[in-house]
Design a protein around this motif. Structure first.
Motif, PDB file in Angstrom:
ATOM      1  N   ALA A 124       0.824  -1.209   0.000  1.00  0.00           N
ATOM      2  CA  ALA A 124       0.000   0.000   0.000  1.00  0.00           C
ATOM      3  C   ALA A 124       0.856   1.256   0.000  1.00  0.00           C
ATOM      4  CB  ALA A 124      -0.914  -0.003   1.220  1.00  0.00           C
ATOM      5  N   LEU A 125       2.136   1.133   0.367  1.00  0.00           N
ATOM      6  CA  LEU A 125       3.035   2.281   0.396  1.00  0.00           C
ATOM      7  C   LEU A 125       3.717   2.536  -0.943  1.00  0.00           C
ATOM      8  CD1 LEU A 125       4.726   1.674   3.872  1.00  0.00           C
ATOM      9  CD2 LEU A 125       2.677   3.018   3.333  1.00  0.00           C
ATOM     10  N   GLU A 126       3.529   1.618  -1.890  1.00  0.00           N
ATOM     11  CA  GLU A 126       4.086   1.770  -3.242  1.00  0.00           C
ATOM     12  C   GLU A 126       3.084   1.199  -4.230  1.00  0.00           C
ATOM     13  OE1 GLU A 126       8.129   0.425  -3.768  1.00  0.00           O
ATOM     14  OE2 GLU A 126       8.589   0.761  -1.666  1.00  0.00           O
ATOM     15  N   LEU A 127       1.988   1.888  -4.408  1.00  0.00           N
ATOM     16  CA  LEU A 127       0.914   1.399  -5.280  1.00  0.00           C
ATOM     17  C   LEU A 127       1.400   1.367  -6.732  1.00  0.00           C
ATOM     18  CD1 LEU A 127      -2.076   3.337  -3.702  1.00  0.00           C
ATOM     19  CD2 LEU A 127      -1.502   0.915  -3.412  1.00  0.00           C
ATOM     20  N   SER A 132      -3.768   9.529 -10.671  1.00  0.00           N
ATOM     21  CA  SER A 132      -5.150   9.859 -11.073  1.00  0.00           C
ATOM     22  C   SER A 132      -5.823   8.722 -11.836  1.00  0.00           C
ATOM     23  CB  SER A 132      -5.161  11.138 -11.917  1.00  0.00           C
ATOM     24  OG  SER A 132      -4.535  12.191 -11.233  1.00  0.00           O
ATOM     25  N   ARG A 133      -5.627   7.515 -11.363  1.00  0.00           N
ATOM     26  CA  ARG A 133      -6.141   6.331 -12.065  1.00  0.00           C
ATOM     27  C   ARG A 133      -7.579   5.967 -11.643  1.00  0.00           C
ATOM     28  NH1 ARG A 133      -4.059   1.034 -13.231  1.00  0.00           N
ATOM     29  NH2 ARG A 133      -5.854  -0.266 -13.798  1.00  0.00           N
ATOM     30  N   PHE A 134      -7.934   6.166 -10.367  1.00  0.00           N
ATOM     31  CA  PHE A 134      -9.173   5.600  -9.838  1.00  0.00           C
ATOM     32  C   PHE A 134     -10.187   6.668  -9.423  1.00  0.00           C
ATOM     33  CE2 PHE A 134      -5.819   2.494  -9.059  1.00  0.00           C
ATOM     34  CZ  PHE A 134      -6.377   1.349  -9.621  1.00  0.00           C
ATOM     35  N   ASP A 135     -11.467   6.270  -9.495  1.00  0.00           N
ATOM     36  CA  ASP A 135     -12.555   7.130  -9.034  1.00  0.00           C
ATOM     37  C   ASP A 135     -12.740   7.032  -7.521  1.00  0.00           C
ATOM     38  OD1 ASP A 135     -13.627   8.027 -11.669  1.00  0.00           O
ATOM     39  OD2 ASP A 135     -14.009   5.879 -11.923  1.00  0.00           O
ATOM     40  N   VAL A 136     -12.527   5.836  -6.977  1.00  0.00           N
ATOM     41  CA  VAL A 136     -12.725   5.588  -5.545  1.00  0.00           C
ATOM     42  C   VAL A 136     -11.629   4.654  -5.052  1.00  0.00           C
ATOM     43  CG1 VAL A 136     -14.268   4.635  -3.777  1.00  0.00           C
ATOM     44  CG2 VAL A 136     -15.238   5.835  -5.748  1.00  0.00           C
ATOM     45  N   TYR A 153      -1.469   7.517   2.964  1.00  0.00           N
ATOM     46  CA  TYR A 153      -2.532   8.397   2.484  1.00  0.00           C
ATOM     47  C   TYR A 153      -2.087   9.243   1.290  1.00  0.00           C
ATOM     48  CZ  TYR A 153      -4.702   6.990   6.885  1.00  0.00           C
ATOM     49  OH  TYR A 153      -5.239   6.254   7.918  1.00  0.00           O
ATOM     50  N   ARG A 154      -0.803   9.565   1.225  1.00  0.00           N
ATOM     51  CA  ARG A 154      -0.317  10.278   0.043  1.00  0.00           C
ATOM     52  C   ARG A 154      -0.360   9.397  -1.200  1.00  0.00           C
ATOM     53  NH1 ARG A 154       4.920  13.507   2.636  1.00  0.00           N
ATOM     54  NH2 ARG A 154       3.702  15.157   3.653  1.00  0.00           N
ATOM     55  N   GLU A 155      -0.057   8.116  -1.036  1.00  0.00           N
ATOM     56  CA  GLU A 155      -0.148   7.189  -2.169  1.00  0.00           C
ATOM     57  C   GLU A 155      -1.595   7.044  -2.633  1.00  0.00           C
ATOM     58  OE1 GLU A 155       2.183   4.628  -4.163  1.00  0.00           O
ATOM     59  OE2 GLU A 155       2.514   6.784  -4.024  1.00  0.00           O
ATOM     60  N   ARG A 158      -2.460  10.082  -4.530  1.00  0.00           N
ATOM     61  CA  ARG A 158      -1.783  10.115  -5.833  1.00  0.00           C
ATOM     62  C   ARG A 158      -2.564   9.362  -6.891  1.00  0.00           C
ATOM     63  NH1 ARG A 158       1.177   6.806  -8.720  1.00  0.00           N
ATOM     64  NH2 ARG A 158       1.357   5.218  -7.092  1.00  0.00           N
ATOM     65  N   VAL A 159      -3.107   8.194  -6.544  1.00  0.00           N
ATOM     66  CA  VAL A 159      -3.766   7.363  -7.563  1.00  0.00           C
ATOM     67  C   VAL A 159      -5.233   7.728  -7.756  1.00  0.00           C
ATOM     68  CG1 VAL A 159      -2.171   5.458  -7.165  1.00  0.00           C
ATOM     69  CG2 VAL A 159      -4.371   5.489  -5.956  1.00  0.00           C
ATOM     70  N   LEU A 160      -5.759   8.653  -6.935  1.00  0.00           N
ATOM     71  CA  LEU A 160      -7.143   9.092  -7.075  1.00  0.00           C
ATOM     72  C   LEU A 160      -7.254  10.268  -8.042  1.00  0.00           C
ATOM     73  CD1 LEU A 160      -8.926   9.160  -3.601  1.00  0.00           C
ATOM     74  CD2 LEU A 160      -9.785   8.125  -5.702  1.00  0.00           C
ATOM     75  N   LYS A 161      -8.317  10.274  -8.805  1.00  0.00           N
ATOM     76  CA  LYS A 161      -8.618  11.435  -9.625  1.00  0.00           C
ATOM     77  C   LYS A 161      -8.997  12.613  -8.735  1.00  0.00           C
ATOM     78  CE  LYS A 161     -10.501   8.485 -13.291  1.00  0.00           C
ATOM     79  NZ  LYS A 161     -11.730   8.070 -14.020  1.00  0.00           N
TER      80      LYS A 161
END
Length: 284
Positions: A124-127, A132-136, A153-155, A158-161
């Motif tokens: 979870a610390l290196e997704l 901006s890959r996911f909606d949720v 939480y920063r990761e 990062r991957v959330l839109k």
């Protein structure tokens, strides 16, 4: 940090899990007989209140058809399969335990959902995903195993839109050291509980604003009491995943809740358009 991760891996090592699942699932019929996510709920919802909690969190997060959802710490994949089946979304799960990922893929084949649901072994610390890959993003009973909440939480941010939702359902600290072992840790060495306030602060600093925050401790206590009153859980159940000491882990979880040593937080956050700290004036 590596020592902590190694300890968490050891806790969830689950050697031979897929083979145990194959044997346990024989009660539902031959290997080629399709299963439903609901049939697997007793063994693949690895959190308090089980399927009901997953459904409620999805509703609070506004998950709907066509959305791209990431389940961080997906276990053997129960929430991912359930959400794909009920909401029509596409779900990606990641888990630190390779045994859990293998089991999740096997169970997803059994439910015929491999086109909608996928799983990867990752931290979870290196997704392992682009920005901006996911909606949720969902996090259910996972953060208490992670010491570096800032990085976690920063990761996730990062991957959330931008404008995406982060929904968490986790055990939180409540002032006293828990009794061990518990489902997420057999010793304090792999348990990293934060209070509700500290959890909010860490998440907001990562670039989120709070949409929903509720104390679900009483609901968790009621669920524990109901489970006890109902007697032994139906088979197959979480003992297949967690091993023969599952009853003790569950008993200590209930004791910790009833004694006020831990609580349960349900919260949904929105990813801000800028990754700066957001101050909340009226937190519920």
């Amino acid at each position: 940090m590596n020592d902590a991760l190694d300890g968490v891996r050891d806790h969830y090592r689950a050697t031979g899990l897929t083979e145990r699942l194959k044997v346990a699932l024989a009660v539902f019929g031959p290997e080629d007989q399709p299963l439903t996510p609901q049939q697997l709920a007793a063994l693949d919802q690895f959190h308090t209140r089980g399927l009901a909690a997953t459904a409620e969190l999805a509703n609070l997060a506004g998950i709907g058809a066509g959305m791209s959802v990431l389940d961080v710490g997906s276990g053997v994949g129960g929430p991912a399969r359930f959400l794909a089946a009920t909401e029509g979304c596409r779900v990606t799960g990641i888990d630190l335990s390779e045994a859990f990922v293998d089991a999740a893929r096997y169970l997803t084949q059994r439910t015929g959902q491999t086109e909608q649901v996928s799983f990867h072994a990752a931290s979870a610390l290196e997704l392992p995903f682009d920005d901006s890959r996911f909606d949720v993003v969902l996090l259910q009973h996972v953060a208490m195993n992670i010491a570096d909440r800032t990085r976690l939480y920063r990761e996730i941010r990062r991957v959330l839109k931008s404008g995406g939702r982060f929904a968490t359902f986790d055990v939180v600290a409540n002032g006293s050291e828990p009794h061990y072992p518990v489902p997420w840790a057999r010793t304090p060495a792999t348990s990293f509980l934060l209070t509700v306030d500290a959890t909010h602060e860490a998440i907001e600093q990562a670039g989120f604003r709070t949409l929903v925050s509720q104390d679900d401790t009483e609901a968790a206590k009621a669920w524990i009491a109901q489970q006890r009153a109902s007697g032994p859980p139906p088979s197959p159940n979480l003992s297949v995943v967690l091993g023969p000491d599952f009853a003790q882990l569950f008993t200590n979880l209930g004791r910790n809740l009833l004694e006020g040593r831990v609580g349960v937080l349900t919260a949904v956050f929105e990813a801000s358009s800028t990754k700066t700290r957001i101050h909340m004036e009226n937190r519920s």
